[in-house]
Design a protein around this motif. Sequence first.
Motif, PDB file in Angstrom:
ATOM      1  N   HIS A  52     -28.904 107.346 -22.162  1.00 36.25           N
ATOM      2  CA  HIS A  52     -27.899 108.173 -22.850  1.00 36.25           C
ATOM      3  C   HIS A  52     -26.779 107.289 -23.387  1.00 36.25           C
ATOM      4  O   HIS A  52     -26.654 106.121 -22.987  1.00 36.25           O
ATOM      5  CB  HIS A  52     -27.313 109.200 -21.855  1.00 36.25           C
ATOM      6  CG  HIS A  52     -26.530 110.293 -22.493  1.00 36.25           C
ATOM      7  ND1 HIS A  52     -25.149 110.301 -22.542  1.00 36.25           N
ATOM      8  CD2 HIS A  52     -26.932 111.421 -23.129  1.00 36.25           C
ATOM      9  CE1 HIS A  52     -24.743 111.387 -23.180  1.00 36.25           C
ATOM     10  NE2 HIS A  52     -25.806 112.088 -23.546  1.00 36.25           N
ATOM     11  N   ASP A  73     -32.904 103.714 -16.022  1.00 41.76           N
ATOM     12  CA  ASP A  73     -32.001 104.851 -15.825  1.00 41.76           C
ATOM     13  C   ASP A  73     -32.500 105.666 -14.643  1.00 41.76           C
ATOM     14  O   ASP A  73     -33.689 105.662 -14.329  1.00 41.76           O
ATOM     15  CB  ASP A  73     -31.947 105.718 -17.090  1.00 41.76           C
ATOM     16  CG  ASP A  73     -30.623 106.470 -17.227  1.00 41.76           C
ATOM     17  OD1 ASP A  73     -29.863 106.180 -18.158  1.00 41.76           O
ATOM     18  OD2 ASP A  73     -30.345 107.350 -16.370  1.00 41.76           O
ATOM     19  N   ASN A 126     -24.599  98.684 -17.585  1.00 39.27           N
ATOM     20  CA  ASN A 126     -23.896  99.698 -18.367  1.00 39.27           C
ATOM     21  C   ASN A 126     -23.721 101.022 -17.627  1.00 39.27           C
ATOM     22  O   ASN A 126     -22.755 101.732 -17.871  1.00 39.27           O
ATOM     23  CB  ASN A 126     -24.684  99.895 -19.686  1.00 39.27           C
ATOM     24  CG  ASN A 126     -24.327 101.175 -20.381  1.00 39.27           C
ATOM     25  OD1 ASN A 126     -23.269 101.291 -20.999  1.00 39.27           O
ATOM     26  ND2 ASN A 126     -25.200 102.181 -20.292  1.00 39.27           N
ATOM     27  N   TYR A 191     -11.592 105.816 -10.602  1.00 43.42           N
ATOM     28  CA  TYR A 191     -12.332 105.216 -11.730  1.00 43.42           C
ATOM     29  C   TYR A 191     -11.628 103.936 -12.189  1.00 43.42           C
ATOM     30  O   TYR A 191     -12.286 102.908 -12.410  1.00 43.42           O
ATOM     31  CB  TYR A 191     -12.419 106.227 -12.879  1.00 43.42           C
ATOM     32  CG  TYR A 191     -13.189 105.734 -14.091  1.00 43.42           C
ATOM     33  CD1 TYR A 191     -14.578 105.739 -14.111  1.00 43.42           C
ATOM     34  CD2 TYR A 191     -12.518 105.266 -15.229  1.00 43.42           C
ATOM     35  CE1 TYR A 191     -15.290 105.297 -15.230  1.00 43.42           C
ATOM     36  CE2 TYR A 191     -13.219 104.816 -16.353  1.00 43.42           C
ATOM     37  CZ  TYR A 191     -14.602 104.838 -16.346  1.00 43.42           C
ATOM     38  OH  TYR A 191     -15.302 104.388 -17.448  1.00 43.42           O
ATOM     39  N   THR A 231     -19.309 110.079 -25.922  1.00 38.20           N
ATOM     40  CA  THR A 231     -20.658 110.215 -25.350  1.00 38.20           C
ATOM     41  C   THR A 231     -20.750 111.443 -24.439  1.00 38.20           C
ATOM     42  O   THR A 231     -21.817 111.737 -23.903  1.00 38.20           O
ATOM     43  CB  THR A 231     -21.017 108.989 -24.481  1.00 38.20           C
ATOM     44  OG1 THR A 231     -20.088 108.957 -23.381  1.00 38.20           O
ATOM     45  CG2 THR A 231     -20.939 107.690 -25.242  1.00 38.20           C
TER      46      THR A 231
HETATM   47  N1  LIG Z   1     -17.611 106.854 -22.897  1.00 34.44           N
HETATM   48  C1  LIG Z   1     -16.430 106.319 -22.726  1.00 34.44           C
HETATM   49  O1  LIG Z   1     -15.415 106.847 -23.228  1.00 34.44           O
HETATM   50  C2  LIG Z   1     -16.271 105.057 -21.931  1.00 34.44           C
HETATM   51  C3  LIG Z   1     -15.031 104.401 -21.948  1.00 34.44           C
HETATM   52  C4  LIG Z   1     -14.879 103.243 -21.207  1.00 34.44           C
HETATM   53  C5  LIG Z   1     -15.923 102.731 -20.469  1.00 34.44           C
HETATM   54  N2  LIG Z   1     -17.115 103.398 -20.454  1.00 34.44           N
HETATM   55  C6  LIG Z   1     -18.188 102.837 -19.623  1.00 34.44           C
HETATM   56  O2  LIG Z   1     -19.308 102.549 -20.440  1.00 34.44           O
HETATM   57  C7  LIG Z   1     -20.529 102.748 -19.723  1.00 34.44           C
HETATM   58  C8  LIG Z   1     -21.443 103.688 -20.500  1.00 34.44           C
HETATM   59  O3  LIG Z   1     -20.753 104.889 -20.735  1.00 34.44           O
HETATM   60  P1  LIG Z   1     -21.389 106.108 -21.564  1.00 34.44           P
HETATM   61  O4  LIG Z   1     -20.251 106.921 -22.023  1.00 34.44           O
HETATM   62  O5  LIG Z   1     -22.361 105.585 -22.529  1.00 34.44           O
HETATM   63  O6  LIG Z   1     -22.125 106.887 -20.374  1.00 34.44           O
HETATM   64  P2  LIG Z   1     -23.188 108.088 -20.460  1.00 34.44           P
HETATM   65  O7  LIG Z   1     -22.752 109.112 -19.460  1.00 34.44           O
HETATM   66  O8  LIG Z   1     -23.422 108.527 -21.852  1.00 34.44           O
HETATM   67  O9  LIG Z   1     -24.514 107.376 -19.936  1.00 34.44           O
HETATM   68  C9  LIG Z   1     -24.556 106.809 -18.660  1.00 34.44           C
HETATM   69  C10 LIG Z   1     -26.010 106.640 -18.260  1.00 34.44           C
HETATM   70  O10 LIG Z   1     -26.009 106.041 -16.948  1.00 34.44           O
HETATM   71  C11 LIG Z   1     -27.036 106.673 -16.197  1.00 34.44           C
HETATM   72  N3  LIG Z   1     -26.754 106.551 -14.754  1.00 34.44           N
HETATM   73  C12 LIG Z   1     -25.785 107.173 -14.058  1.00 34.44           C
HETATM   74  N4  LIG Z   1     -25.911 106.875 -12.757  1.00 34.44           N
HETATM   75  C13 LIG Z   1     -26.961 106.048 -12.632  1.00 34.44           C
HETATM   76  C14 LIG Z   1     -27.603 105.423 -11.523  1.00 34.44           C
HETATM   77  N5  LIG Z   1     -27.159 105.600 -10.269  1.00 34.44           N
HETATM   78  N6  LIG Z   1     -28.676 104.635 -11.758  1.00 34.44           N
HETATM   79  C15 LIG Z   1     -29.143 104.457 -13.030  1.00 34.44           C
HETATM   80  N7  LIG Z   1     -28.590 105.050 -14.102  1.00 34.44           N
HETATM   81  C16 LIG Z   1     -27.522 105.836 -13.900  1.00 34.44           C
HETATM   82  C17 LIG Z   1     -26.997 108.134 -16.651  1.00 34.44           C
HETATM   83  O11 LIG Z   1     -28.194 108.807 -16.320  1.00 34.44           O
HETATM   84  C18 LIG Z   1     -26.773 107.970 -18.151  1.00 34.44           C
HETATM   85  O12 LIG Z   1     -27.994 107.908 -18.860  1.00 34.44           O
HETATM   86  C19 LIG Z   1     -20.102 103.287 -18.362  1.00 34.44           C
HETATM   87  O13 LIG Z   1     -20.063 102.226 -17.440  1.00 34.44           O
HETATM   88  C20 LIG Z   1     -18.714 103.817 -18.599  1.00 34.44           C
HETATM   89  O14 LIG Z   1     -17.926 103.829 -17.425  1.00 34.44           O
HETATM   90  C21 LIG Z   1     -17.315 104.530 -21.171  1.00 34.44           C
END
Ligand SMILES: NC(=O)c1ccc[n+]([C@@H]2O[C@H](COP(=O)([O-])OP(=O)(O)OC[C@H]3O[C@@H](n4cnc5c(N)ncnc54)[C@H](O)[C@@H]3O)[C@@H](O)[C@H]2O)c1
Length: 305
Positions: A52, A73, A126, A191, A231
């Motif tokens: 995702h 994932d 990620n 977080y 996302t």
């Molecule tokens: N979206 C934002 O605004 C944002 C901002 C800053 C940092 N981030 C960081 O970027 C990264 C990606 O974020 P995103 O928004 O694309 O997330 P998302 O929620 O779209 O996707 C995260 C994915 O991680 C998988 N996941 C969760 N727990 C898991 C586990 N235990 N084992 C394997 N897979 C697992 C989920 O199934 C999902 O497919 C994250 O680390 C997030 O903290 C995101």
Amino acid sequence: MDIAEVVNIVFEFLWTILKVNYEILRGVCKTILPNEPKDVKDDVVLITGAGHGMGREMALRFARLGAIVVCVDINAAGNEETARMIRQEKGKAHTYQCDVTDRAAVMQLKEKVSREVGDVAILVNNAGIMPARPVLEQNEKEIRLMNDVNVNANIWMIQAFLPNMMARNYGHIVAMSSMAGLMGIRNLVPYCGSKYAVRGIMESLAVELRDDPRGLTGIKLTTIFPYIVDTGLCKHPRIRFQKLMKVLDAGEAADMIVDAVRREIVEMTLPPELHYMNRFIFRLLPFQAACTWNDFFNTGVDAQD
Ligand SMILES: NC(=O)c1ccc[n+]([C@@H]2O[C@H](COP(=O)([O-])OP(=O)(O)OC[C@H]3O[C@@H](n4cnc5c(N)ncnc54)[C@H](O)[C@@H]3O)[C@@H](O)[C@H]2O)c1
């Protein structure tokens, strides 16, 4: 202390000043003229959370560059969908369902991937989750899970995949921190702690690799600090100046991340301008002054239901 020792320290001090200035100059030059993007064709790129959001978009982009993408994932359906999208574009993808919080499962994953796909050249840590509520309203279970996903999984993945990179003196580890890993944000106390931890892990890993007597200069590290990426992870973003602090879509973010990895940039905020805002406004100011700027920008994350 005898005279020879004093002279020695003086020379060492002057030599250090010279080297520090050289490194400052090198850093400035790298910022102005970053490396040419490296070729990742036929490299094995493993991405956690590939089912995702940014993970999926990065997987698609690495595959378009000819990399062999290993999608990992906990969510098998999302992961398979990413691989299907890659294969539809004639790219190469492998899928592994794995809960990256489970150290034993991560070690098994490493065995399987090296047997079935090959040596991982680029590891993108990620996967992440983000409960957004006042700290007193977050329960023990969700806080522990969040630290397991956001922090410990990074370490398990490093322990699994770094030894092979060290043996080959070749590899690249990418971590997803956040702007929440650079500044405190309301409703994100645990977080923020986890994303500061990611930064600490990557910084100390850089020091450990630098000090390794084998001279592991072939292993690169990149830490990404996104602001808000659309996302669905961040449920209720609050942004006063939408033009200045742009919410990126996952594709835009992935374009920038893949480019940063290919250019071997050590740290990158998304969008990049926030790097200077953080470094030269918030980090240099006394805490209350920084908070006063924050009040003006009125940006953050509101509590989810
Ligand atoms: N979206 C934002 O605004 C944002 C901002 C800053 C940092 N981030 C960081 O970027 C990264 C990606 O974020 P995103 O928004 O694309 O997330 P998302 O929620 O779209 O996707 C995260 C994915 O991680 C998988 N996941 C969760 N727990 C898991 C586990 N235990 N084992 C394997 N897979 C697992 C989920 O199934 C999902 O497919 C994250 O680390 C997030 O903290 C995101």
